[in-house]
Design a protein around this motif. Sequence first.
Motif, PDB file in Angstrom:
ATOM      1  N   LEU A   4      29.414  47.669   5.321  1.00  0.00           N
ATOM      2  CA  LEU A   4      30.606  47.194   5.795  1.00  0.00           C
ATOM      3  C   LEU A   4      31.577  48.408   5.585  1.00  0.00           C
ATOM      4  CD1 LEU A   4      30.823  43.795   3.876  1.00  0.00           C
ATOM      5  CD2 LEU A   4      30.299  44.255   6.232  1.00  0.00           C
ATOM      6  N   LEU A   5      31.422  49.362   4.796  1.00  0.00           N
ATOM      7  CA  LEU A   5      32.297  50.541   4.761  1.00  0.00           C
ATOM      8  C   LEU A   5      31.515  51.692   4.814  1.00  0.00           C
ATOM      9  CD1 LEU A   5      35.367  50.768   2.782  1.00  0.00           C
ATOM     10  CD2 LEU A   5      33.984  52.597   2.949  1.00  0.00           C
ATOM     11  N   ARG A   9      33.150  57.935   7.978  1.00  0.00           N
ATOM     12  CA  ARG A   9      33.846  57.394   9.085  1.00  0.00           C
ATOM     13  C   ARG A   9      35.358  56.974   8.789  1.00  0.00           C
ATOM     14  NH1 ARG A   9      29.565  53.825  12.544  1.00  0.00           N
ATOM     15  NH2 ARG A   9      28.055  55.514  13.293  1.00  0.00           N
ATOM     16  N   LEU A  10      35.328  56.543   7.545  1.00  0.00           N
ATOM     17  CA  LEU A  10      36.876  56.017   7.241  1.00  0.00           C
ATOM     18  C   LEU A  10      37.370  57.273   6.962  1.00  0.00           C
ATOM     19  CD1 LEU A  10      39.091  53.954   6.085  1.00  0.00           C
ATOM     20  CD2 LEU A  10      37.848  53.974   4.038  1.00  0.00           C
ATOM     21  N   ALA A  11      37.078  58.275   6.232  1.00  0.00           N
ATOM     22  CA  ALA A  11      37.896  59.632   6.058  1.00  0.00           C
ATOM     23  C   ALA A  11      38.385  60.126   7.186  1.00  0.00           C
ATOM     24  CB  ALA A  11      36.984  60.563   5.172  1.00  0.00           C
ATOM     25  N   ARG A  12      37.343  60.354   8.411  1.00  0.00           N
ATOM     26  CA  ARG A  12      37.971  60.774   9.674  1.00  0.00           C
ATOM     27  C   ARG A  12      38.981  59.960  10.275  1.00  0.00           C
ATOM     28  NH1 ARG A  12      32.256  61.764   9.957  1.00  0.00           N
ATOM     29  NH2 ARG A  12      31.990  59.832  11.370  1.00  0.00           N
ATOM     30  N   ASP A  91      39.588  49.894  16.448  1.00  0.00           N
ATOM     31  CA  ASP A  91      38.338  50.704  17.014  1.00  0.00           C
ATOM     32  C   ASP A  91      37.295  50.160  16.275  1.00  0.00           C
ATOM     33  OD1 ASP A  91      36.555  52.317  18.243  1.00  0.00           O
ATOM     34  OD2 ASP A  91      37.676  54.209  17.688  1.00  0.00           O
ATOM     35  N   PRO A  92      36.259  49.705  16.914  1.00  0.00           N
ATOM     36  CA  PRO A  92      35.002  49.245  16.238  1.00  0.00           C
ATOM     37  C   PRO A  92      34.056  50.353  15.844  1.00  0.00           C
ATOM     38  CG  PRO A  92      34.751  48.401  18.678  1.00  0.00           C
ATOM     39  CD  PRO A  92      36.311  49.010  18.347  1.00  0.00           C
ATOM     40  N   GLY A  96      32.731  49.307  12.684  1.00  0.00           N
ATOM     41  CA  GLY A  96      32.419  48.065  13.565  1.00  0.00           C
ATOM     42  C   GLY A  96      33.177  46.881  13.635  1.00  0.00           C
ATOM     43  N   ARG A  97      34.295  46.855  12.985  1.00  0.00           N
ATOM     44  CA  ARG A  97      35.154  45.670  13.097  1.00  0.00           C
ATOM     45  C   ARG A  97      36.529  46.165  12.702  1.00  0.00           C
ATOM     46  NH1 ARG A  97      32.193  40.494  13.125  1.00  0.00           N
ATOM     47  NH2 ARG A  97      34.238  39.799  14.026  1.00  0.00           N
TER      48      ARG A  97
END
Length: 331
Positions: A4-5, A9-12, A91-92, A96-97
């Motif tokens: 789910l995380l 990708r979150l850091a970017r 942005d998925p 992803g969601r």
Amino acid sequence: MSGLLDVDRLARWLDAQGLEARLPVSAAPLAGGRSNAMFTVDRGNQRWVLRRPAAVAMPNADAGMVREYRILAALEGTGVPHPAVVALCEDPAVLGRTFYLMERVDGVALTPPPQPLATDRGRVEISRSMAESLARLHAVDWRGRQLADLGRPEGFHERQTERWTRQLRSYEGRELPGVDGVTAWLRGHLPESFTPTLIHGDYHMLNVLIAPEPPGRVVAILDWETATIGDPLLDLAGFCEIWSTSLGDGWGTPDQLIEWYTAARGPGAVSPLGLADLTYYQVLYNFRLTVLLEGIYQRSLRDPTRPAMEDVGARARWNLDRARQLVHLHG
């Protein structure tokens, strides 16, 4: 983290938003979310909460994230206790969601009450703050806050039973005996009129954070997924219903909660005639909660990232039984 995380990708994405760019990111699952998943996110000196749909999500869950973000943003400066929003991602390709980031509030869950507030005075303070916080929410100028398209007040009650009945059928799960009798009663007891406000839709002790130290007060209302423009008495009756049946003595009787609420709303804001008999609203609240909880339970049976939520399924049956009891008592 159960898929789910993705921290990299979150850091970017955080870099692109200018949020403590290029510093290390740490994240961890946050307990409490049922229809949606939440994570604590730390970077530099910032502490956030990330909210996103669960792996097996409700229909239109991505639109729901946008809706919640919009409501929280609109509450800024209103006096309604809420977490401030930070950023929204639609942005998925990132996680992803759709998800959003909000500030982490310095507060604690109400159950069990924090030890410094586990006193007679603390219970009264918290109860009164709950009632007054709900009153502040219902006093929000939803038209002036550009929330007029959030719901359709016209025909609000006429749609309620049909909407929640359709949603229950969509689960294609177990039979819930007695539902038809409850829905038939609701169709025959619609309120004649109401003054629409912004309503939370699921206002109770599990959806708030409390200040960890006295005086007892609400510091954030959470979980805005069922918020809309509708009848404030549905919020009030639901709050009184679950508060008085779950917490017991010392937490304010329904009459006290209503008194604090109406005092905070101000003269003329609530019709005494409307408060005379809240049975319809109590039945509708319990029916809606039955459907919501049954949905969470049924999705948990299909979600490999979560255990089967048997306690939630049992609570759904309890709320249905409560609705049936109210119908029986009031004919």
